[in-house]
Design an enzyme around this catalytic site. Structure first.
Site, short mmCIF file in Angstrom:
data_model
loop_
_atom_site.label_atom_id
_atom_site.label_comp_id
_atom_site.label_asym_id
_atom_site.label_seq_id
_atom_site.Cartn_x
_atom_site.Cartn_y
_atom_site.Cartn_z
N LYS A 1 -118.08 -15.05 -68.99
CA LYS A 1 -119.49 -15.11 -68.66
C LYS A 1 -119.71 -15.86 -67.34
CE LYS A 1 -123.64 -17.20 -70.38
NZ LYS A 1 -123.77 -18.62 -70.32
N LYS B 1 -118.98 -32.14 -66.16
CA LYS B 1 -120.42 -32.05 -66.43
C LYS B 1 -121.22 -32.92 -65.46
CE LYS B 1 -121.11 -29.23 -69.76
NZ LYS B 1 -120.60 -28.34 -70.42
N LYS C 1 -109.79 -12.58 -65.38
CA LYS C 1 -110.24 -12.94 -66.71
C LYS C 1 -111.68 -12.49 -66.90
CE LYS C 1 -110.55 -17.00 -69.59
NZ LYS C 1 -111.56 -18.00 -69.49
#
Ligand code: TRP
Length: 331
Positions: free
Chosen positions: A197, A111, A194
């Site tokens: 999103k 992150k 895969k």
């Protein structure tokens, strides 16, 4: 019977890959275990959504899970922010979590890299909130994939630390939970192995996609120049298209295109047209159901209330007992 907890991120929509993956597991589990499934809207505040987006995303994902078969009668299906007891347990875990161990968490490091301008304390304490989500119901099983293994390990660490500190065995050690059977493989449309999103534009087919959108995405799916030898093995991008076909088409369709491939007569345009129509046939009842549920505020309210009540019953008991263990006593 196990106590099962899982959080659902309210970002993005459900796609075919989710439908044949996590969701199938949830649906099986709700028949066999005491399940708590919640929409993780507290967690989503780390990215600072607008109030409008926050609410819209929760509503969309709730409608999608209901349409796809989660049964609010069988499991506790709730919105995380409807269960503020979670936050109290989060505070307790934060008091015994070390900044160093939180900073070493892989998802935190990722992150920092991805959003260097918003490294907030909520990101750092994501693992303690997740531990609170799980241990507020004293769950023993958590149906999550490999990417959540470290968070789960940290949950065990925080629970064990609490147990040691107060010389109790109050919290169990929750383990990852997956049904043994092989899940159907759902690859993406852009050659990626895969469906996801974050795997790029046009890679995923969402349950809520309109037919025109599905046609466009499927027609743009990556292929190759075609087979040159009889009975040759299919390269991965082509195998991917056949995997999608296997998920939604009849066996006669699959063997028809298999045969065409084996004899070098295949036309990928025909295969894609068929795949698009079969995907549309498969998703249409789901899309209609999603839209119907989204338009039914009374039903959504009833579902959320039912989930809130069930979750609250279990969480209130935990908080009462945890307060007692810690030494908070009423005067
Ligand atoms: N971290 C999970 C994810 O990104 C979502 C989540 C939050 C969760 N709290 C949880 C999953 C508790 C299982 C249990 O997918």
């Amino acid at each position: 019977m196990e106590i099962v907890v899982s959080g659902i991120r309210p970002t993005g929509n459900l796609h075919i890959g989710n439908y044949f993956g996590a969701l199938r597991n949830f649906i099986k589990m709700q028949n066999e275990h005491q399940c708590y499934f919640f929409i993780a809207d507290y967690h989503s505040l780390t990215t600072h959504p607008t109030p409008h987006d926050l609410h819209g995303n929760v509503k969309q994902i709730l409608a999608e899970y209901l349409a796809a078969g989660l049964d609010p009668e069988k499991s506790a299906l709730y919105v995380q922010s409807d269960l503020p007891e979670t936050i109290e347990l989060y505070l307790f875990f934060n008091m015994n979590a070390y900044v160093g161990e939180l900073e070493r968490c892989t998802s935190f490091k990722e992150k920092i890299r991805k959003q260097p301008d918003n490294v907030n304390a909520g990101l750092l304490t994501y693992p303690t909130l997740m531990a609170a989500d799980i241990l507020i119901h004293r769950a023993s099983k958590v149906p999550v994939g490999k990417d959540q293994e470290q968070h789960l390990e940290m949950t065990r660490t925080f629970g064990n630390r609490f147990n040691r500190m107060y010389q109790t065995d109050y919290f169990p050690e929750p383990q990852a939970f997956n049904f043994g059977e092989e899940l159907i493989k759902i690859p993406g449309l852009n050659g990626s192995g895969k469906m996801g999103k974050s795997e790029g534009e046009g890679n995923a087919i969402f349950l809520a996609d309109e037919p025109e959108v599905i046609r466009k995405k499927v027609m743009r799916a990556v292929t190759d120049a075609g087979p040159t030898e009889m009975n040759q093995a299919k390269p991965e991008v082509i195998e991917n298209l056949f995997s999608l076909l296997k998920a939604v088409s009849d066996s006669s369709t699959i063997s028809y295109f298999d045969e065409k491939y084996a004899t070098c007569q295949i036309r990928y345009g025909d295969l894609k047209k068929q795949l698009a129509e079969d995907m549309i046939r498969f998703t249409t009842p789901l899309r209609e159901k999603i839209n119907e549920i989204k338009a039914n505020d009374a039903y959504l309210h009833q579902v959320a209330e039912m989930g809130r009540e069930k979750a609250h019953e279990s969480a209130a008991k935990t908080i009462r007992e945890v307060r007692e263990i810690i030494g908070f006593k009423r005067f």
